[in-house]
Write an enzyme that holds these catalytic residues in place. Sequence first.
Site, mmCIF file in Angstrom:
data_model
loop_
_atom_site.group_PDB
_atom_site.id
_atom_site.type_symbol
_atom_site.label_atom_id
_atom_site.label_comp_id
_atom_site.label_asym_id
_atom_site.label_seq_id
_atom_site.Cartn_x
_atom_site.Cartn_y
_atom_site.Cartn_z
ATOM 1 N N GLU A 124 -4.628 -1.787 4.913
ATOM 2 C CA GLU A 124 -5.320 -2.249 6.124
ATOM 3 C C GLU A 124 -6.705 -2.815 5.816
ATOM 4 O O GLU A 124 -7.704 -2.460 6.451
ATOM 5 C CB GLU A 124 -5.420 -1.106 7.142
ATOM 6 C CG GLU A 124 -4.058 -0.678 7.682
ATOM 7 C CD GLU A 124 -4.130 0.390 8.761
ATOM 8 O OE1 GLU A 124 -5.251 0.892 9.051
ATOM 9 O OE2 GLU A 124 -3.079 0.745 9.314
ATOM 10 N N GLU A 143 4.052 1.303 7.929
ATOM 11 C CA GLU A 143 3.551 2.308 8.878
ATOM 12 C C GLU A 143 4.111 1.967 10.248
ATOM 13 O O GLU A 143 3.858 0.883 10.776
ATOM 14 C CB GLU A 143 2.020 2.345 8.941
ATOM 15 C CG GLU A 143 1.351 2.943 7.718
ATOM 16 C CD GLU A 143 -0.146 3.176 7.909
ATOM 17 O OE1 GLU A 143 -0.573 3.414 9.069
ATOM 18 O OE2 GLU A 143 -0.869 3.104 6.912
#
Length: 496
Positions: free
Chosen positions: A170, A289
């Site tokens: 991320e 995720e």
Amino acid sequence: MTAKITLNANSAIAAIDERIYGSFIEHMGRAVYTGIYEPTHPTADANGFRQDVTDLIRPLKIPVIRYPGGNFVSGYRWEDGVGSSRPVRPDLAWQAIEPNQVGTNEFMDFLSQVGARPMFAVNLGTRGAQEAADLLEYCNFPSGTYLSDLRIAHGYPQPHNIKLWCLGNEMDGPWQICAKTAEEYGRLAHETAKMMRLLDPEIELVVCGSSFREMPTFGDWERTVLRHTYDDVDYLSLHTYYQNLTGDIPSFLASNVRMDSFIKEVRAICEEIKAEKGSEKDIYLSFDEWNVWYHFQKDGKQPPKWTVARPIEEEAYDFADALLVGSMLITLINNADFVKIACLAQLVNTLAPIMTEPNGKAWAQTTYYPFLYTSQRGRGRALKAELNAPTYNCKTGAEIPYIDCAAVLSNDELTLFMVNKNLDETLPCELSGLPCKTLIEWITLNGHPLYATNTANSAPVQPRTHNAPVTLGETISFTLPKASWNMIRFAMPIPG
């Protein structure tokens, strides 16, 4: 209205990569400490791993587990987690204390217990290409170098042969330690991939996409990063979590429609950059995720900071959450031609299907069961299902089908995974296009209050065999219970 599903054995989406049933362990909350690892627990083995937890993990048949993060990895010094000297450090990502009792080698020991392979992330936040190459050398180089010999000295003479690696986590997120612009990250990921492939040309690499679809840089981030790394990597990552903050369950249960659109948008970007570069190579997707995440945030209670195993993000999943998780798994199957890896985030205690009490019990949450059966039986070829079903309108969108359906053909079995999102009515279904000889089993989750949860002492949400009639023939007829997740298995005639 009757829902009509038409299948064709010669119309397959793709062979399902078993890695779409992956999971995730991050040094976050109690996922590691008092989760998978608790040396003082009555069931702990000689390495400190709770066997009551591994007993719940093994049936899930998880092929890969992502580790050690997550946000945690952007500040992680992997050297802290190997050898006999383990420094205790503050974890800035989750504002906890990290004792480093579990690190690379211990995690590999854990994987051997549960039958999974590793998906390791490298720190591209506070660290860079050299440290990533160092970790790869420690893990995969046979012997004869400083770091490979260090691994041997730590008691692991054979290389770990970790073949799947994430290039950070991320990195577009302002919450991320040492977040990057797309240009900064693209260049760093390119150089890191170059060094790592020089050490081990057989590895597969996942480059960071946007942290979630609603990021203001979504799309531009993917294009910029792929322009830097298209020739270097194999997969682009996607992350998403869905919420039910307002109690609007019909809209919540439609969230997987957004997930499907997200996948198709990112796929189109990959194909755009492929054409731009004139490449023959495909970049596939790693949805590493995904889950439901809102209960802990909605409660608003934060435990004290700077403790070991700070108990954060412990979701008490309810029956409605299980229905959506079942639908999200159906969405992954129906995109098997481009989604090759997916990780339910996470595995134990933190956003997890499995919960534990410190020095106490371990139990399965509601979301455990759709994942369990889909992982066990959702392997083979994903078939295209032509679906004509009644729809409803909600805040998520218009004309949302009341049912989600994925069809998996494996040897002489057809398995349907189906969710009926109608909270008030059963749904008659007709299946045609494939000859089915007999019904093997019908497993269902239904009849539970939408907000019912499982706890250490009570597990009202459990799967059961559904004994409703199924009419076999050229057209197969059955009725889905209202508000239900279902796995229906049929035996197919043996050719010839």
